[in-house]
Design an enzyme around this catalytic site. Structure first.
Site, PDB file in Angstrom:
ATOM      1  CB  SER A  19      38.333  34.982  47.739  1.00 37.93           C
ATOM      2  OG  SER A  19      38.138  34.785  46.352  1.00 37.93           O
ATOM      3  CG  HIS A  44      34.202  34.242  48.912  1.00 42.96           C
ATOM      4  ND1 HIS A  44      32.944  34.609  49.361  1.00 42.96           N
ATOM      5  CD2 HIS A  44      34.402  34.945  47.776  1.00 42.96           C
ATOM      6  CE1 HIS A  44      32.423  35.499  48.531  1.00 42.96           C
ATOM      7  NE2 HIS A  44      33.291  35.720  47.551  1.00 42.96           N
ATOM      8  CG  ASP A  46      34.926  35.349  44.287  1.00 47.58           C
ATOM      9  OD1 ASP A  46      33.877  35.842  44.731  1.00 47.58           O
ATOM     10  OD2 ASP A  46      36.044  35.541  44.803  1.00 47.58           O
ATOM     11  CG  MET A  48      33.596  35.819  38.362  1.00 48.63           C
ATOM     12  SD  MET A  48      35.087  36.778  38.128  1.00 48.63           S
ATOM     13  CE  MET A  48      35.558  37.062  39.838  1.00 48.63           C
ATOM     14  CG  HIS A  77      30.193  36.317  45.339  1.00 49.22           C
ATOM     15  ND1 HIS A  77      31.169  37.284  45.452  1.00 49.22           N
ATOM     16  CD2 HIS A  77      29.096  36.951  44.849  1.00 49.22           C
ATOM     17  CE1 HIS A  77      30.683  38.446  45.049  1.00 49.22           C
ATOM     18  NE2 HIS A  77      29.418  38.263  44.666  1.00 49.22           N
ATOM     19  CG  MET A  79      30.118  38.058  41.273  1.00 50.26           C
ATOM     20  SD  MET A  79      31.855  38.421  41.504  1.00 50.26           S
ATOM     21  CE  MET A  79      32.418  36.828  42.088  1.00 50.26           C
ATOM     22  CG  MET A 147      29.936  43.095  45.575  1.00 49.10           C
ATOM     23  SD  MET A 147      30.995  41.653  45.721  1.00 49.10           S
ATOM     24  CE  MET A 147      32.521  42.187  44.984  1.00 49.10           C
ATOM     25  CG  PHE A 153      39.095  41.552  37.449  1.00 54.42           C
ATOM     26  CD1 PHE A 153      39.744  40.637  36.629  1.00 54.42           C
ATOM     27  CD2 PHE A 153      38.091  42.332  36.901  1.00 54.42           C
ATOM     28  CE1 PHE A 153      39.412  40.524  35.285  1.00 54.42           C
ATOM     29  CE2 PHE A 153      37.739  42.221  35.563  1.00 54.42           C
ATOM     30  CZ  PHE A 153      38.404  41.318  34.749  1.00 54.42           C
ATOM     31  N   GLY A 155      42.233  41.450  44.006  1.00 53.23           N
ATOM     32  CA  GLY A 155      43.389  42.340  44.078  1.00 53.23           C
ATOM     33  C   GLY A 155      43.099  43.811  43.888  1.00 53.23           C
ATOM     34  CG  ASP A 185      33.759  39.658  48.101  1.00 54.27           C
ATOM     35  OD1 ASP A 185      35.001  39.678  48.079  1.00 54.27           O
ATOM     36  OD2 ASP A 185      33.078  38.960  47.330  1.00 54.27           O
ATOM     37  N   GLY A 187      39.032  43.916  48.547  1.00 46.53           N
ATOM     38  CA  GLY A 187      40.065  44.800  49.086  1.00 46.53           C
ATOM     39  C   GLY A 187      40.261  44.693  50.584  1.00 46.53           C
ATOM     40  N   GLY A 207      40.875  37.714  49.488  1.00 45.32           N
ATOM     41  CA  GLY A 207      41.530  36.888  48.486  1.00 45.32           C
ATOM     42  C   GLY A 207      43.004  37.193  48.377  1.00 45.32           C
TER      43      GLY A 207
HETATM   44  C1  DX5 Z   1      35.587  40.051  43.316  1.00 44.42           C
HETATM   45  C2  DX5 Z   1      35.306  38.860  44.186  1.00 44.42           C
HETATM   46  C3  DX5 Z   1      36.031  38.864  45.468  1.00 44.42           C
HETATM   47  C4  DX5 Z   1      37.511  38.818  45.340  1.00 44.42           C
HETATM   48  C5  DX5 Z   1      38.108  39.375  46.587  1.00 44.42           C
HETATM   49  O1  DX5 Z   1      34.758  40.003  42.219  1.00 44.42           O
HETATM   50  O2  DX5 Z   1      33.934  38.766  44.503  1.00 44.42           O
HETATM   51  O3  DX5 Z   1      35.595  37.798  46.306  1.00 44.42           O
HETATM   52  O4  DX5 Z   1      38.011  37.520  45.152  1.00 44.42           O
HETATM   53  O5  DX5 Z   1      39.450  39.485  46.342  1.00 44.42           O
HETATM   54  P1  DX5 Z   1      40.374  40.561  47.074  1.00 44.42           P
HETATM   55  O6  DX5 Z   1      40.302  40.236  48.535  1.00 44.42           O
HETATM   56  O7  DX5 Z   1      41.682  40.290  46.463  1.00 44.42           O
HETATM   57  O8  DX5 Z   1      39.799  41.903  46.768  1.00 44.42           O
HETATM   58 ZN    ZN Z   2      33.347  37.236  46.106  1.00 45.49          ZN
END
Ligand code: DX5
Ligand code: ZN
Length: 230
Positions: A19, A44, A46, A48, A77, A79, A147, A153, A155, A185, A187, A207
């Site tokens: 990501s 990927h 993201d 938002m 993705h 969101m 998810m 976010f 991390g 997706d 952690g 990510g």
């Molecule tokens: C969160 C995103 C994820 C995120 C994953 O809203 O959809 O794709 O970037 O990031 P990590 O792998 O750091 O959890």
């Molecule tokens: Zn994502």
């Protein structure tokens, strides 16, 4: 440029989608090439809107910048609260897969529009959304994105409750008899990747574990090689 990665993947291996939310945008091109050479499958992106999630990120222009510069399929993705507004711009920019949220507005119409534009369809569910929410849409789907953190976010830590949800979605997909990819997706790292795969994931987004590492290519390889602890 011909994409080496297709949706759904045909080679039977787990697909890994770094990501770019956690990438160093100052040198995004280099970061993408590094993970591509290390064996990433998809990229990927993201998106938002500040309404569906309390954060803002990328628009279609970043997909346009990546399109044609990488062999990785672009896994977008959304969101966003109103996906219908954004499908055409992202499809035209070069998205290969567009995932909308089950909790967003006009889901079925959004999926139909994605299909009409010749792009693969995905449906995502947040950690607290019942897995059965995917059922009305199965015929329209190429992929379900579970998810494993609250969206918004990078991390964050993998939520243990996601394991049950991945397992249930896996069962629902298998019972449908349809070939629908199951992507997880949030952690994902070398410790949680095998847990998600054991629960039924076909594809993993990562990510922070990849792009916040001093060596993203090595981090990606470690996620791919991780085995469940028995
Ligand atoms: C969160 C995103 C994820 C995120 C994953 O809203 O959809 O794709 O970037 O990031 P990590 O792998 O750091 O959890
Ligand atoms: Zn994502």
């Amino acid at each position: 440029m011909k994409k080496t990665s297709q949706f759904p993947c045909v080679n039977g291996k787990i697909s890994i989608a770094p990501s770019i939310l956690s990438a160093d945008l100052f040198c995004l091109g280099e970061e993408v090439k590094r993970v591509e050479h290390a064996g990433a499958d998809w990229l990927h992106v993201d998106v938002m809107d500040g309404h569906f999630v309390p954060n803002l990120s990328f628009g279609p222009s970043i997909v346009r910048s990546l399109n044609g510069k990488t062999n990785l399929a672009l896994d977008v993705h959304l969101m966003v609260e109103r996906p219908l507004l954004f499908i055409e711009p992202f499809a035209k920019a070069g998205a290969d897969l567009l995932t909308v949220h089950a909790e967003a507005k006009d889901v079925s119409a959004a999926l139909a529009k994605i299909q009409a534009l010749g792009v693969k369809t995905g449906l995502s569910i947040k950690p607290d959304t019942p897995a059965t929410s995917i059922l009305p849409y199965l015929e329209q789907l190429d992929l379900v994105l579970v998810m494993s953190v609250q969206p918004g976010f990078g991390g964050q830590s993998f939520l243990p409750q996601a394991i049950k949800q991945i397992q249930t979605v896996r069962q629902l997909i298998d019972r449908s008899g349809r070939k629908i990819w199951l992507e997880v997706d949030g952690g994902i790292n070398a410790t949680t990747a095998p847990v998600a795969v054991a629960a039924g994931a076909d594809a993993l987004v990562a990510g922070n574990a990849i792009f916040s590492s001093a060596d993203p290519a090595e981090a990606l390889k470690q996620i791919r090689q991780a085995k469940p602890e028995i």
